[in-house]
Design an enzyme around this catalytic site. Sequence first.
Site, short mmCIF file in Angstrom:
data_model
loop_
_atom_site.label_atom_id
_atom_site.label_comp_id
_atom_site.label_asym_id
_atom_site.label_seq_id
_atom_site.Cartn_x
_atom_site.Cartn_y
_atom_site.Cartn_z
N GLU A 120 0.82 -1.21 0.00
CA GLU A 120 0.00 0.00 0.00
C GLU A 120 0.85 1.26 0.00
O GLU A 120 0.48 2.27 -0.62
CB GLU A 120 -0.95 -0.02 1.20
CG GLU A 120 -1.97 -1.16 1.11
CD GLU A 120 -3.14 -1.00 2.05
OE1 GLU A 120 -4.16 -0.41 1.64
OE2 GLU A 120 -3.03 -1.45 3.20
N GLU B 174 -4.70 -9.52 3.22
CA GLU B 174 -5.59 -9.18 4.33
C GLU B 174 -6.83 -10.06 4.41
O GLU B 174 -7.29 -10.39 5.51
CB GLU B 174 -6.00 -7.71 4.24
CG GLU B 174 -4.95 -6.73 4.69
CD GLU B 174 -3.87 -6.47 3.66
OE1 GLU B 174 -2.94 -5.70 3.93
OE2 GLU B 174 -3.95 -7.05 2.55
#
Length: 684
Positions: free
Chosen positions: A105, A125
């Site tokens: 990210e 995730e």
Amino acid sequence: MTSEIHHELRDGVALVTLDRPVANALAPSLRAELCDVLANVMTDDAARAVVLRGAGNGFSSGVDISEYDGPLASPWISDLCNLIENAPKPVVACLHGAVLGAGFELALAAHARVASRQARLALPEVTLGLIPSGGATQRLPRIVGAQAALEFMLSGQVVAADDPRMARLCDRLVESDPLDAALDLARDLAGRGTWRRTCDFQRGFSDPERYRKAVGGIAAQLAAAEGPEHDVVKCVEAAQLLPFDRGLEFEEALFQDRLNSPEARARRHLYTAERRAAIFPEVARVPQPQHLKRIALLGDGALLAELAVALLDGGKHVDLIASSEGATEAVLKRVAGIYQGAVASKRLDASERDARLVRLARQDGAKEPPAVDLVMDTGQGAIPDDLSRSYAGAIWAVLGDGPRVASRSEYIADPSRCLGLRLYRPAHSVGLAEIAVPDGAEPAAISAVARMLMGLGRTVIRCSGAPGGVGDTMHAALCRAGLALAQAGVSPYAVDAAACDLGFSQGPFRMMDAEGLEPELERIDRLARLREEPPLPDWGLLQARIADGATGQAAGRGFYLYPENGDPQPDATVSAWSDAQDTDADLSNISVQEALHAALVNAAARLVVDKVVLRASDIDVVMVKGLGFDSKLGGPLLQADLQGILHLLRVMRELETLDPTLWRPDALIEDMVKNGRGFFGRSV
């Protein structure tokens, strides 16, 4: 304190390096230091641009999973990503090795990305019951579109930087170290004076209708009505519909909801437990064990065929030594059938099947067998002396627990290289194994077998040489609890329903039917005898069904009736048997589900106290991956912590007279209640 961020100036470019063992995890201390360094660089007139890279073998492994179990420290990943994206100077992410989770990210938030083709990218995730929290659901679809972004995020799997689906992600791909290319690109952007923030990308939205179809199509494919996967789809849909800042807020709200969900806690627990299971003391002591290339399979039966397929799939050479000519043919036929099914379902090409079968050889005893590295032995029948001599240098893995290994060792040249092994069935597809380690076992042998099984994609649990290991012990506890409750007048069908409510895919009576009642009786009775535990009176209903010829699913009837076409049905004679039991047991204050849970937790406590396992979390891994417990619940021990050990202690005391072997509380249970502890920290 040692700095976790290094920075230097290289010809007008600030080179900022993440440097935290292990794998540059984005711990709170690193995040805070990175925030300060970036703030200083942005006010440094000598720095015209920034290159962000990781030291060592990778860029960053992301946030340490343990941080999700407590308050999230500031600055959080979203703060850093926004800081990078809104920087007044161009920021180039220099990517090599692992670029995972929150590390990925950070790279998405940069104004450009330069990567080694071998860099490994992932957003795992969803495998933790979470969704990304640093804006990936809004930034990635803007770059690569909805289809590629969703496939990447929903799989949680690692892909190479040069994966075609990620073609638009990186501005430059290089064959080796990307640093020089990243510095050049940073200087170029600074020289031009213009760069583009990821939030301004529109390429992923260039075909709005295609974007909507991708979102709708993947949403329709998801089996569950809720879960992190659906949240990811909602966020990617929002990326097209909402302004960027509102999309980030939407992602943040869903992340916070998901973070506190029981499912996310359970998935994180299992994720960590599986990785801890790989920590064998012998593997640490022998980090470069013998590579096991050629394996002999000794014995017969369906399990041998499944083992052959598992080993061939892993690139091994396999020698089949069945107990008779007919047994050899049966194993070879089953191997061919497994592969034919894989080809028919297009999971395997015919050419790949043929290439694997070339590595399968049958040994008929007419000539000296080739040297092998490992013998996998079903333990059936004596080992011929000439075979024992031929394989004197091999590691010997007996398919069974410690006592079975001990009984087999007298045939083997070096008993220190003899281990117990359980591969959960079907062995070619279920990714779980137990290694039973007898006293005096050679560490090099343990390390070699463990490494081989891990290389075959198995989660491997280390057990002592105690009877039953983990799986058989916990399975026996569940089945014995079901039989004890049946003797107390509880319907076996109510027991099975309660087991499913607890989290199992099948109850104990359906499990016993599937395995066959005679082998189940032998297994449960054997463990009781080896542990010098008193059996239930005549094993009650189990023995009664066998005596009546109802021996399980294969026979068409066991505890259930199995019509040729249709689902299993209750058998009236079974219900009548439990109704006829004359018992003084009072179960009015205890649910059947609680009784089963208490028996399992008590059995697990004994495994921990007796050091049969290295850690309690290994038991939850076996329950989920081997015995069909719901992964969304994390395992019966995690559930015990979440629901409270004290309550289960009360249940045990209520049921102790019904079967002391099952329900008399272990000292560990009482100690945990006394000190407010659970298996994994504080208990409710």
